[in-house]
Structures are given as C-alpha cells and as structure tokens.
Design a protein around this motif. Structure first.
Motif, PDB file in Angstrom:
ATOM      1  N   PHE A  27       0.824  -1.204   0.000  1.00 48.88           N
ATOM      2  CA  PHE A  27       0.000   0.000   0.000  1.00 48.88           C
ATOM      3  C   PHE A  27       0.864   1.263   0.000  1.00 48.88           C
ATOM      4  O   PHE A  27       0.845   2.034  -0.953  1.00 48.88           O
ATOM      5  N   SER A  28       1.614   1.461   1.057  1.00 52.57           N
ATOM      6  CA  SER A  28       2.418   2.683   1.157  1.00 52.57           C
ATOM      7  C   SER A  28       3.518   2.703   0.103  1.00 52.57           C
ATOM      8  O   SER A  28       3.776   3.736  -0.522  1.00 52.57           O
ATOM      9  N   GLY A  29       4.160   1.560  -0.098  1.00 51.97           N
ATOM     10  CA  GLY A  29       5.243   1.506  -1.090  1.00 51.97           C
ATOM     11  C   GLY A  29       4.781   1.891  -2.482  1.00 51.97           C
ATOM     12  O   GLY A  29       5.431   2.680  -3.173  1.00 51.97           O
ATOM     13  N   SER A  30       3.636   1.359  -2.889  1.00 52.56           N
ATOM     14  CA  SER A  30       3.129   1.703  -4.221  1.00 52.56           C
ATOM     15  C   SER A  30       2.688   3.156  -4.291  1.00 52.56           C
ATOM     16  O   SER A  30       2.851   3.822  -5.315  1.00 52.56           O
ATOM     17  N   ILE A  31       2.150   3.670  -3.187  1.00 45.01           N
ATOM     18  CA  ILE A  31       1.742   5.080  -3.156  1.00 45.01           C
ATOM     19  C   ILE A  31       2.975   5.986  -3.276  1.00 45.01           C
ATOM     20  O   ILE A  31       2.941   6.986  -3.997  1.00 45.01           O
ATOM     21  N   TYR A  32       4.056   5.635  -2.581  1.00 43.47           N
ATOM     22  CA  TYR A  32       5.297   6.422  -2.720  1.00 43.47           C
ATOM     23  C   TYR A  32       5.745   6.433  -4.177  1.00 43.47           C
ATOM     24  O   TYR A  32       6.132   7.468  -4.721  1.00 43.47           O
ATOM     25  N   GLY A  33       5.700   5.272  -4.790  1.00 41.48           N
ATOM     26  CA  GLY A  33       6.107   5.170  -6.190  1.00 41.48           C
ATOM     27  C   GLY A  33       5.198   5.958  -7.119  1.00 41.48           C
ATOM     28  O   GLY A  33       5.667   6.676  -8.001  1.00 41.48           O
ATOM     29  N   LEU A  34       3.904   5.834  -6.923  1.00 41.17           N
ATOM     30  CA  LEU A  34       2.948   6.555  -7.772  1.00 41.17           C
ATOM     31  C   LEU A  34       3.077   8.072  -7.604  1.00 41.17           C
ATOM     32  O   LEU A  34       2.993   8.823  -8.575  1.00 41.17           O
ATOM     33  N   ALA A  35       3.295   8.516  -6.366  1.00 39.12           N
ATOM     34  CA  ALA A  35       3.403   9.956  -6.108  1.00 39.12           C
ATOM     35  C   ALA A  35       4.659  10.549  -6.738  1.00 39.12           C
ATOM     36  O   ALA A  35       4.672  11.716  -7.115  1.00 39.12           O
TER      37      ALA A  35
ATOM     38  N   ALA B 119       0.211  -0.401 -10.081  1.00 41.41           N
ATOM     39  CA  ALA B 119      -0.757   0.267  -9.195  1.00 41.41           C
ATOM     40  C   ALA B 119      -1.788  -0.701  -8.628  1.00 41.41           C
ATOM     41  O   ALA B 119      -2.374  -0.429  -7.576  1.00 41.41           O
ATOM     42  N   PHE B 120      -1.975  -1.844  -9.267  1.00 40.50           N
ATOM     43  CA  PHE B 120      -2.944  -2.826  -8.777  1.00 40.50           C
ATOM     44  C   PHE B 120      -2.578  -3.374  -7.399  1.00 40.50           C
ATOM     45  O   PHE B 120      -3.437  -3.921  -6.705  1.00 40.50           O
ATOM     46  N   ILE B 121      -1.330  -3.232  -6.973  1.00 42.08           N
ATOM     47  CA  ILE B 121      -0.956  -3.754  -5.650  1.00 42.08           C
ATOM     48  C   ILE B 121      -1.403  -2.823  -4.512  1.00 42.08           C
ATOM     49  O   ILE B 121      -1.444  -3.256  -3.364  1.00 42.08           O
ATOM     50  N   THR B 122      -1.738  -1.582  -4.839  1.00 43.70           N
ATOM     51  CA  THR B 122      -2.196  -0.654  -3.792  1.00 43.70           C
ATOM     52  C   THR B 122      -3.443  -1.184  -3.083  1.00 43.70           C
ATOM     53  O   THR B 122      -3.446  -1.293  -1.854  1.00 43.70           O
ATOM     54  N   PRO B 123      -4.505  -1.544  -3.806  1.00 43.38           N
ATOM     55  CA  PRO B 123      -5.683  -2.059  -3.095  1.00 43.38           C
ATOM     56  C   PRO B 123      -5.435  -3.418  -2.437  1.00 43.38           C
ATOM     57  O   PRO B 123      -6.058  -3.729  -1.419  1.00 43.38           O
TER      58      PRO B 123
END
Length: 130
Positions: free
Chosen positions: A81-89, A102-106
């Motif tokens: 969750f947090s790791g993918s959000i850091y990457g996306l941001a 991004a599918f790993i966020t949910p």
C-alpha cells in the motif's frame, strides 16, 4: 515473535518520519501538490500501522498465532500500500512507470484491513474480562 514485531514497528515508524521529512523538504519543489498529498497518505498509513504493530507486539492478551498473522499482513500490506503510493506519487521522477503496478495498492489496503479484522476476532474470542 514480540521482539521481531517491535523491531519492525520501530523501523516502520522511523522510515515513516524520514519519508515525511523527505516529502516535506525534498519533494516539495519536485512534484505537484496533489502528488505530495498522495505521498503523505502513504506515510500516514505507514505510521498508523507502525503504531498498530507496537501495540500488538507489546500486548499479552493477543494470541501468538494472531500476532504472527497480523505481523505478516501489516508488513506486506504496508509494503504494497504505502510503497506503491510512494512510487505513484513520485512517478514523474523515475524511469520506472509505477502505474504498471498500481494494482498492488488495493491489495495492500485489503491486507491492512484483514490485520485489523484479525485483531477484532482475537479480542472477541478472549475469555478474559468481559
């Protein structure tokens, strides 16, 4: 197991503060305000779950089996969750397109929800004070 949980909680808390400082000072000029808010969401959820692990690791009421499951669900959940959000941001700053994972966020969010649910179940099963 408790020591492992507490050390992991401390590492997650420490890195959350580091990422928060990095976001506030290092990323402020590099990414949009919206992306910075997204980054802060990842950091906030990481800290929330560091605190959860501190609670779980230092609580004697929770069964060891539940602690183990919660530990792994939170650890993988935060990474996803947090790791993918850091990457996306920070997607615009890297050569890797984080939108492709991004599918790993949910999935990470679901693992965090399951960890909290397991805690509720363990408390409900507890035969101590009612």
């Amino acid at each position: 197991m408790n020591k492992k949980i507490l050390i992991t909680a401390s590492i997650l808390g420490l890195t959350s503060v580091v990422f928060g400082a990095f976001g506030a000072h290092g990323l402020k000029e590099l990414i949009s305000t919206e992306s910075l808010q997204t980054f802060e969401t990842g950091m906030r959820y990481q800290m929330y779950h560091a605190i959860l692990l501190l609670f779980v690791g230092s609580n004697s009421i929770i069964s060891q089996k539940t602690k183990r499951f919660i530990f792994y669900f939170v650890l993988i959940g935060v990474l996803f969750f947090s790791g993918s959000i850091y990457g996306l941001a920070t997607n615009t700053l890297t050569a890797f397109n984080f939108k492709s994972i991004a599918f790993i966020t949910p999935i990470g969010g679901l693992l965090l929800i399951i960890a909290w649910f397991l805690l509720i179940i363990d408390f409900a099963k507890n035969k101590g004070d009612k």
